[in-house]
Design a protein around this motif. Structure first.
Motif, mmCIF file in Angstrom:
data_model
loop_
_atom_site.group_PDB
_atom_site.id
_atom_site.type_symbol
_atom_site.label_atom_id
_atom_site.label_comp_id
_atom_site.label_asym_id
_atom_site.label_seq_id
_atom_site.Cartn_x
_atom_site.Cartn_y
_atom_site.Cartn_z
ATOM 1 N N PRO A 162 0.496 -1.354 0.368
ATOM 2 C CA PRO A 162 0.334 0.094 -0.042
ATOM 3 C C PRO A 162 1.092 1.376 -0.177
ATOM 4 C CG PRO A 162 0.353 -0.640 1.878
ATOM 5 C CD PRO A 162 0.366 -2.001 0.949
ATOM 6 N N VAL A 163 2.130 1.524 0.238
ATOM 7 C CA VAL A 163 2.844 2.462 0.397
ATOM 8 C C VAL A 163 3.875 2.721 -0.960
ATOM 9 C CG1 VAL A 163 5.014 3.372 1.857
ATOM 10 C CG2 VAL A 163 3.060 1.795 3.474
ATOM 11 N N HIS A 164 4.369 1.400 -1.485
ATOM 12 C CA HIS A 164 4.503 1.328 -2.459
ATOM 13 C C HIS A 164 4.412 0.934 -3.490
ATOM 14 C CE1 HIS A 164 8.343 4.110 -0.887
ATOM 15 N NE2 HIS A 164 8.315 3.236 -0.374
ATOM 16 N N PRO A 165 2.650 0.783 -4.339
ATOM 17 C CA PRO A 165 2.952 0.160 -5.135
ATOM 18 C C PRO A 165 3.368 -0.069 -6.733
ATOM 19 C CG PRO A 165 1.267 2.482 -5.429
ATOM 20 C CD PRO A 165 2.270 2.364 -4.348
ATOM 21 N N ALA A 166 3.109 -0.943 -7.597
ATOM 22 C CA ALA A 166 3.809 -1.221 -8.636
ATOM 23 C C ALA A 166 4.426 -0.098 -9.876
ATOM 24 C CB ALA A 166 3.826 -2.447 -9.451
ATOM 25 N N LEU A 167 5.222 0.137 -9.807
ATOM 26 C CA LEU A 167 4.969 1.113 -11.214
ATOM 27 C C LEU A 167 4.848 0.176 -12.434
ATOM 28 C CD1 LEU A 167 8.747 2.746 -10.019
ATOM 29 C CD2 LEU A 167 6.064 3.665 -9.588
ATOM 30 N N ARG A 168 3.680 1.220 -13.287
ATOM 31 C CA ARG A 168 3.568 0.732 -14.377
ATOM 32 C C ARG A 168 4.862 1.183 -15.757
ATOM 33 N NH1 ARG A 168 -1.243 -0.549 -14.185
ATOM 34 N NH2 ARG A 168 -2.212 0.948 -16.962
ATOM 35 N N VAL A 169 5.068 0.547 -16.321
ATOM 36 C CA VAL A 169 5.765 0.470 -17.718
ATOM 37 C C VAL A 169 5.653 -0.229 -18.131
ATOM 38 C CG1 VAL A 169 7.572 -1.452 -17.099
ATOM 39 C CG2 VAL A 169 7.986 0.151 -18.260
ATOM 40 N N ALA A 170 5.863 0.337 -19.960
ATOM 41 C CA ALA A 170 5.443 -0.119 -21.362
ATOM 42 C C ALA A 170 6.818 -0.083 -21.980
ATOM 43 C CB ALA A 170 4.453 0.965 -22.089
ATOM 44 N N VAL A 171 7.703 -1.422 -23.034
ATOM 45 C CA VAL A 171 8.234 -1.430 -24.086
ATOM 46 C C VAL A 171 7.838 -1.345 -24.498
ATOM 47 C CG1 VAL A 171 9.839 -3.278 -24.057
ATOM 48 C CG2 VAL A 171 9.225 -3.353 -21.943
ATOM 49 N N ILE A 172 8.749 -0.373 -25.120
ATOM 50 C CA ILE A 172 8.418 0.109 -26.166
ATOM 51 C C ILE A 172 9.860 -0.778 -27.681
ATOM 52 C CG2 ILE A 172 8.435 2.026 -28.402
ATOM 53 C CD1 ILE A 172 8.084 3.606 -26.026
ATOM 54 N N GLY A 173 9.358 -1.990 -28.766
ATOM 55 C CA GLY A 173 9.907 -2.514 -29.198
ATOM 56 C C GLY A 173 10.352 -4.190 -28.878
ATOM 57 N N ALA A 174 9.944 -4.980 -29.686
ATOM 58 C CA ALA A 174 9.353 -6.376 -29.442
ATOM 59 C C ALA A 174 10.677 -6.833 -29.748
ATOM 60 C CB ALA A 174 8.472 -6.465 -29.729
ATOM 61 N N GLY A 175 12.176 -6.673 -30.293
ATOM 62 C CA GLY A 175 13.234 -7.729 -30.876
ATOM 63 C C GLY A 175 13.644 -8.248 -29.584
ATOM 64 N N LEU A 176 14.945 -8.157 -29.544
ATOM 65 C CA LEU A 176 15.385 -9.131 -28.867
ATOM 66 C C LEU A 176 16.060 -8.223 -27.885
ATOM 67 C CD1 LEU A 176 17.065 -12.078 -27.997
ATOM 68 C CD2 LEU A 176 19.543 -10.453 -29.199
ATOM 69 N N GLN A 177 16.156 -6.931 -27.485
ATOM 70 C CA GLN A 177 16.981 -6.890 -26.551
ATOM 71 C C GLN A 177 15.132 -6.268 -26.016
ATOM 72 O OE1 GLN A 177 19.141 -6.189 -24.771
ATOM 73 N NE2 GLN A 177 19.993 -6.983 -26.580
ATOM 74 N N GLY A 178 14.113 -6.004 -26.766
ATOM 75 C CA GLY A 178 12.766 -5.124 -26.076
ATOM 76 C C GLY A 178 12.035 -6.768 -25.575
ATOM 77 N N ALA A 179 12.500 -7.811 -26.242
ATOM 78 C CA ALA A 179 12.278 -9.148 -25.411
ATOM 79 C C ALA A 179 12.746 -8.878 -23.797
ATOM 80 C CB ALA A 179 12.250 -10.659 -26.353
ATOM 81 N N ASN A 180 14.426 -8.416 -23.943
ATOM 82 C CA ASN A 180 15.146 -8.896 -22.336
ATOM 83 C C ASN A 180 14.312 -8.137 -21.421
ATOM 84 O OD1 ASN A 180 16.234 -11.195 -23.555
ATOM 85 N ND2 ASN A 180 17.697 -10.247 -23.936
ATOM 86 N N LEU A 181 13.897 -6.851 -21.953
ATOM 87 C CA LEU A 181 13.885 -6.170 -21.332
ATOM 88 C C LEU A 181 11.921 -6.210 -20.705
ATOM 89 C CD1 LEU A 181 15.007 -2.987 -22.672
ATOM 90 C CD2 LEU A 181 15.215 -3.084 -20.521
ATOM 91 N N ALA A 182 11.213 -7.153 -21.388
ATOM 92 C CA ALA A 182 9.446 -6.822 -21.212
ATOM 93 C C ALA A 182 9.774 -8.197 -19.930
ATOM 94 C CB ALA A 182 9.179 -7.749 -22.331
ATOM 95 N N ARG A 183 10.531 -9.056 -20.275
ATOM 96 C CA ARG A 183 10.770 -10.576 -18.954
ATOM 97 C C ARG A 183 11.080 -10.530 -17.818
ATOM 98 N NH1 ARG A 183 14.910 -13.936 -18.182
ATOM 99 N NH2 ARG A 183 16.570 -13.054 -19.408
#
Length: 374
Positions: free
Chosen positions: A8-29
């Protein structure tokens, strides 16, 4: 330690990944696995590729343009994993919308565009950070710790080799492809960051590809030390090694040796006392140097995913816990060296001064209180 997403104090931050290539896939994971983050959306102009990635990372929403992403999804931050030439426009659009931004290397395709991104983030009060992944590895964190503690003494030289049999990249030469890894590590571990007096670059294009495939960078440092970086797309063997010579000890980082990534050598050459021999022409050089031969040891390293630490550090920077370890000014220093290298190549290897990013770094840096602080 990560903060649970249901806190309740620090809810999860909301994020979007732009780019679904190899590096984007690693970040999204890693965003999808982190309790600091809620992966809200994947954005890619190729909807099929974005949907494929979404299916493996918790089924976030899919968008096919940055406009659609920002209009339809409420996010705190975006992670940009697209070609470097697109980073500037995407980052400025996200920053103007109040989003925090982490950018896959390189920060931008020029220092001018990188500087504009930094200024925009500073004025908007948002975090701009580069994903220099090597800076979050256990080995590099330990190297920084040892240098900060004075274990190696004064840094006398750095010799870095990053070579392999790789593909010729259409948009960049071997310096812009491989050297950012070594330069970002140097900026992270050196006490004053990467601030060479000049850059000298030698490149070769034996395949007549129109760009350097083999290259050498010489970076003289303010204290008389020299950093040297060798990059090569044409080597049949893969080497990832950095030797850091200090006045007390020498460290060797072999990133391809999982059993012993770091070795510390208590072996060095020291200046001796020559005064007693100066008047004797036969023994004049006897006191010039002395050698110390001591033990060799390998420090224990923790085991963790560097990208996991990166996304956690990004969250902590947003929450104001500490400065982003690889914030925009560090990424800009790397760009400045690369641009100076390009100029040096065009001038036949002439020494080229590096653009001064120190003043802007001081202006935009946030006060750091945790372990990543310089």
């Amino acid at each position: 330690m990560s903060i649970a997403s249901d806190s309740p104090v620090h809810p999860a931050l909301r994020v979007a990944v732009i780019g679904a290539g190899l590096q984007g896939a690693n970040l999204a994971r890693h965003f999808s696995m982190s309790t600091d983050w809620d992966l809200v959306a994947i954005c890619d102009t190729n909807r099929s590729r974005a949907e494929d990635l979404a299916r493996t990372t918790g089924k976030p929403a899919v968008a096919t343009s940055v406009n659609e992403l920002l209009a339809r999804h409420d996010v705190d931050a975006v992670a940009i994993a697209t070609p470097a030439r697109t980073h500037h426009a995407i980052a400025l659009q996200a920053i103007a919308d109040g989003k925090h931004v982490v950018v896959e290397k390189l920060l931008a395709d020029s220092t001018e565009r990188g500087r504009q991104m930094m200024v925009a983030a500073h004025e908007a009060g948002t975090i701009l950070m580069a994903d220099h992944t090597y800076c979050y590895t256990p080995a590099v964190l330990k190297i920084r710790e040892l240098i900060t503690a004075g274990t190696l003494g004064d840094i006398l030289y750095v010799d870095s080799v990053r070579i392999n049999l790789g593909s010729i990249r259409p948009e960049e030469d071997v310096f812009w492809d491989l050297a950012p890894h070594d330069l970002s590590v140097l900026d992270f571990i050196l006490p004053d960051g990467l601030q060479p007096l000049s850059v000298s670059a030698q490149g070769a294009d034996p395949l007549r590809s129109g760009k350097s495939c083999v290259g050498y960078l010489a970076l003289p440092l303010a204290n008389g030390a020299l950093a040297h970086v060798h990059v090569n797309w044409l080597s049949p063997t893969k080497i990832r090694q950095m030797v850091i010579g200090g006045s007390k000890k020498t460290l060797v980082w072999d990133d391809l040796n999982p059993q012993q990534r770091l070795s510390i050598f208590d072996r060095t050459m020291e200046s001796g006392r020559r005064e007693p021999f100066l008047r004797d022409p036969i023994r004049r050089n006897d006191g010039a140097v002395s050698y110390r031969l001591g033990d060799t040891w390998s420090p224990a390293l923790s085991e963790f995913e560097p990208l996991g630490l990166m996304v956690s550090s990004f969250a902590e920077a947003i929450r104001g816990k500490h400065e982003a370890p690889t914030e925009g000014s560090s990424a800009l220093r790397v760009l400045s060296v690369l641009e100076a290298a390009t100029d040096s190549l065009a001038l036949g290897g002439t020494k080229v001064p590096v653009g001064n990013t120190h003043a802007l770094s001081e202006k935009t840096n946030r006060t750091s209180t945790l372990e990543f602080a310089r």
